[in-house]
Design a protein around this motif. Sequence first.
Motif, PDB file in Angstrom:
ATOM      1  N   MET A  83      14.836  -7.499  -1.028  1.00 20.05           N
ATOM      2  CA  MET A  83      14.172  -7.476   0.062  1.00 20.05           C
ATOM      3  C   MET A  83      14.653  -6.299   0.838  1.00 20.05           C
ATOM      4  SD  MET A  83      12.052 -10.606   2.208  1.00 20.05           S
ATOM      5  CE  MET A  83      13.576 -10.355   3.464  1.00 20.05           C
ATOM      6  N   ILE A  84      15.475  -6.880   1.948  1.00 19.14           N
ATOM      7  CA  ILE A  84      16.276  -5.637   2.873  1.00 19.14           C
ATOM      8  C   ILE A  84      15.061  -4.685   2.097  1.00 19.14           C
ATOM      9  CG2 ILE A  84      17.359  -5.303   5.102  1.00 19.14           C
ATOM     10  CD1 ILE A  84      18.030  -8.687   4.615  1.00 19.14           C
ATOM     11  N   LEU A  85      16.393  -3.673   1.597  1.00 20.86           N
ATOM     12  CA  LEU A  85      15.907  -2.657   0.861  1.00 20.86           C
ATOM     13  C   LEU A  85      14.420  -2.141   0.390  1.00 20.86           C
ATOM     14  CD1 LEU A  85      19.215  -2.631  -2.285  1.00 20.86           C
ATOM     15  CD2 LEU A  85      18.750  -0.950  -0.171  1.00 20.86           C
ATOM     16  N   SER A  86      13.636  -2.883  -0.086  1.00 18.48           N
ATOM     17  CA  SER A  86      12.095  -2.630  -0.682  1.00 18.48           C
ATOM     18  C   SER A  86      11.514  -2.179   0.795  1.00 18.48           C
ATOM     19  CB  SER A  86      11.349  -3.435  -1.050  1.00 18.48           C
ATOM     20  OG  SER A  86      12.084  -3.663  -2.063  1.00 18.48           O
ATOM     21  N   LEU A  87      11.917  -3.417   1.810  1.00 21.23           N
ATOM     22  CA  LEU A  87      11.198  -2.805   2.988  1.00 21.23           C
ATOM     23  C   LEU A  87      11.420  -2.074   3.686  1.00 21.23           C
ATOM     24  CD1 LEU A  87      10.784  -7.347   4.456  1.00 21.23           C
ATOM     25  CD2 LEU A  87       9.336  -5.045   3.863  1.00 21.23           C
ATOM     26  N   ARG A  88      12.497  -1.633   3.543  1.00 25.19           N
ATOM     27  CA  ARG A  88      13.636  -0.460   4.412  1.00 25.19           C
ATOM     28  C   ARG A  88      12.745   0.884   3.711  1.00 25.19           C
ATOM     29  NH1 ARG A  88      19.313  -1.886   5.204  1.00 25.19           N
ATOM     30  NH2 ARG A  88      19.247  -2.903   6.619  1.00 25.19           N
ATOM     31  N   ARG A  89      12.428   1.202   2.863  1.00 30.56           N
ATOM     32  CA  ARG A  89      11.935   1.724   1.872  1.00 30.56           C
ATOM     33  C   ARG A  89       9.756   2.237   2.178  1.00 30.56           C
ATOM     34  NH1 ARG A  89      12.140   2.070  -4.722  1.00 30.56           N
ATOM     35  NH2 ARG A  89      13.553   0.097  -4.032  1.00 30.56           N
ATOM     36  N   ALA A 127       0.804  -1.123   0.087  1.00 33.67           N
ATOM     37  CA  ALA A 127       0.538   0.056   0.550  1.00 33.67           C
ATOM     38  C   ALA A 127       0.636   1.188  -0.113  1.00 33.67           C
ATOM     39  CB  ALA A 127      -1.076   0.175   1.112  1.00 33.67           C
ATOM     40  N   ALA A 128       2.051   1.249   0.482  1.00 33.14           N
ATOM     41  CA  ALA A 128       3.293   1.923   0.469  1.00 33.14           C
ATOM     42  C   ALA A 128       3.672   2.181  -0.990  1.00 33.14           C
ATOM     43  CB  ALA A 128       3.864   1.825   1.594  1.00 33.14           C
ATOM     44  N   GLY A 129       3.821   1.907  -2.170  1.00 34.68           N
ATOM     45  CA  GLY A 129       4.329   1.998  -3.098  1.00 34.68           C
ATOM     46  C   GLY A 129       4.962   0.066  -3.897  1.00 34.68           C
ATOM     47  N   THR A 130       6.207   0.685  -4.770  1.00 32.85           N
ATOM     48  CA  THR A 130       6.007  -0.460  -4.762  1.00 32.85           C
ATOM     49  C   THR A 130       8.006  -0.643  -4.370  1.00 32.85           C
ATOM     50  OG1 THR A 130       6.690   0.561  -7.328  1.00 32.85           O
ATOM     51  CG2 THR A 130       5.132  -0.349  -6.804  1.00 32.85           C
ATOM     52  N   GLY A 131       8.535  -1.802  -4.570  1.00 33.90           N
ATOM     53  CA  GLY A 131      10.004  -2.065  -4.009  1.00 33.90           C
ATOM     54  C   GLY A 131      11.246  -2.207  -5.694  1.00 33.90           C
ATOM     55  N   GLU A 132      12.112  -3.152  -5.105  1.00 33.32           N
ATOM     56  CA  GLU A 132      13.143  -3.134  -5.635  1.00 33.32           C
ATOM     57  C   GLU A 132      12.117  -4.200  -6.986  1.00 33.32           C
ATOM     58  OE1 GLU A 132      16.425  -2.453  -5.750  1.00 33.32           O
ATOM     59  OE2 GLU A 132      16.113  -1.172  -5.388  1.00 33.32           O
ATOM     60  N   LEU A 133      12.545  -4.975  -8.596  1.00 30.13           N
ATOM     61  CA  LEU A 133      12.091  -5.627  -9.147  1.00 30.13           C
ATOM     62  C   LEU A 133      13.726  -5.865  -9.889  1.00 30.13           C
ATOM     63  CD1 LEU A 133       9.420  -6.725 -11.161  1.00 30.13           C
ATOM     64  CD2 LEU A 133      10.410  -4.929 -12.616  1.00 30.13           C
ATOM     65  N   GLN A 134      14.169  -7.261  -9.809  1.00 31.64           N
ATOM     66  CA  GLN A 134      14.881  -8.230  -9.934  1.00 31.64           C
ATOM     67  C   GLN A 134      14.696  -9.095 -11.488  1.00 31.64           C
ATOM     68  OE1 GLN A 134      18.503  -8.004  -8.492  1.00 31.64           O
ATOM     69  NE2 GLN A 134      17.440  -6.390  -7.638  1.00 31.64           N
ATOM     70  N   VAL A 135      14.684  -9.257 -12.101  1.00 30.07           N
ATOM     71  CA  VAL A 135      15.359 -10.121 -13.668  1.00 30.07           C
ATOM     72  C   VAL A 135      15.662 -10.985 -13.138  1.00 30.07           C
ATOM     73  CG1 VAL A 135      15.641 -10.429 -16.012  1.00 30.07           C
ATOM     74  CG2 VAL A 135      14.440  -8.241 -15.034  1.00 30.07           C
ATOM     75  N   ILE A 136      15.436 -12.676 -13.251  1.00 33.36           N
ATOM     76  CA  ILE A 136      16.036 -13.579 -13.133  1.00 33.36           C
ATOM     77  C   ILE A 136      16.918 -14.407 -13.908  1.00 33.36           C
ATOM     78  CG2 ILE A 136      16.092 -15.880 -12.084  1.00 33.36           C
ATOM     79  CD1 ILE A 136      13.813 -13.074 -10.404  1.00 33.36           C
ATOM     80  N   GLU A 137      18.152 -14.496 -14.373  1.00 36.48           N
ATOM     81  CA  GLU A 137      18.803 -14.791 -15.372  1.00 36.48           C
ATOM     82  C   GLU A 137      19.090 -16.559 -15.055  1.00 36.48           C
ATOM     83  OE1 GLU A 137      19.778 -13.184 -17.721  1.00 36.48           O
ATOM     84  OE2 GLU A 137      19.527 -10.824 -17.630  1.00 36.48           O
ATOM     85  N   GLY A 138      18.313 -17.672 -15.991  1.00 38.74           N
ATOM     86  CA  GLY A 138      18.827 -18.360 -16.192  1.00 38.74           C
ATOM     87  C   GLY A 138      17.927 -19.327 -14.671  1.00 38.74           C
ATOM     88  N   THR A 139      18.162 -20.293 -14.202  1.00 36.40           N
ATOM     89  CA  THR A 139      16.976 -21.420 -13.054  1.00 36.40           C
ATOM     90  C   THR A 139      16.935 -20.678 -12.161  1.00 36.40           C
ATOM     91  OG1 THR A 139      17.399 -23.247 -14.992  1.00 36.40           O
ATOM     92  CG2 THR A 139      16.348 -23.240 -12.321  1.00 36.40           C
ATOM     93  N   MET A 140      16.501 -20.399 -10.811  1.00 35.52           N
ATOM     94  CA  MET A 140      16.293 -19.833  -9.885  1.00 35.52           C
ATOM     95  C   MET A 140      17.182 -20.769  -8.679  1.00 35.52           C
ATOM     96  SD  MET A 140      15.979 -17.173  -7.309  1.00 35.52           S
ATOM     97  CE  MET A 140      14.578 -16.060  -7.122  1.00 35.52           C
ATOM     98  N   ASN A 141      17.913 -20.875  -8.097  1.00 34.27           N
ATOM     99  CA  ASN A 141      18.427 -21.659  -7.088  1.00 34.27           C
ATOM    100  C   ASN A 141      18.311 -21.106  -5.508  1.00 34.27           C
ATOM    101  OD1 ASN A 141      21.134 -20.074  -6.574  1.00 34.27           O
ATOM    102  ND2 ASN A 141      21.577 -21.571  -7.933  1.00 34.27           N
ATOM    103  N   ALA A 142      19.338 -22.065  -4.675  1.00 29.38           N
ATOM    104  CA  ALA A 142      18.551 -21.948  -3.459  1.00 29.38           C
ATOM    105  C   ALA A 142      19.462 -20.194  -2.668  1.00 29.38           C
ATOM    106  CB  ALA A 142      18.750 -22.264  -2.195  1.00 29.38           C
ATOM    107  N   ASN A 143      21.149 -20.587  -3.865  1.00 28.27           N
ATOM    108  CA  ASN A 143      21.630 -19.291  -3.928  1.00 28.27           C
ATOM    109  C   ASN A 143      21.451 -18.309  -4.227  1.00 28.27           C
ATOM    110  OD1 ASN A 143      23.829 -20.696  -2.351  1.00 28.27           O
ATOM    111  ND2 ASN A 143      24.400 -21.365  -4.019  1.00 28.27           N
TER     112      ASN A 143
END
Length: 72
Positions: A40-46, A14-30
């Motif tokens: 996420m941390i930058l977005s939540l702070r903002r 409701a406060a706005g939008t945060g970061e947007l990351q394009v994922i290259e390749g296959t998402m893994n745990a790292n």
Amino acid sequence: HGGGSVMVWGCTSAAGTGELQVIEGTMNANMHCDILKQSMILSLRRLGRRAVFQDDNKHTSKMTTALLKKLR
């Protein structure tokens, strides 16, 4: 028209939008943990107190679960 797909990670509240990351390749745990630690941390702070983290429980590796537990 040639097919394909694009995977992104993003957030909104409701406060706005945060970061947007394009994922290259296959998402893994790292990769998922890196996105959470950076975007996420930058977005939540903002976005402030009105933001609530929710996920779809698709990334349930031990590494991701431990990181989320540590961040809460």
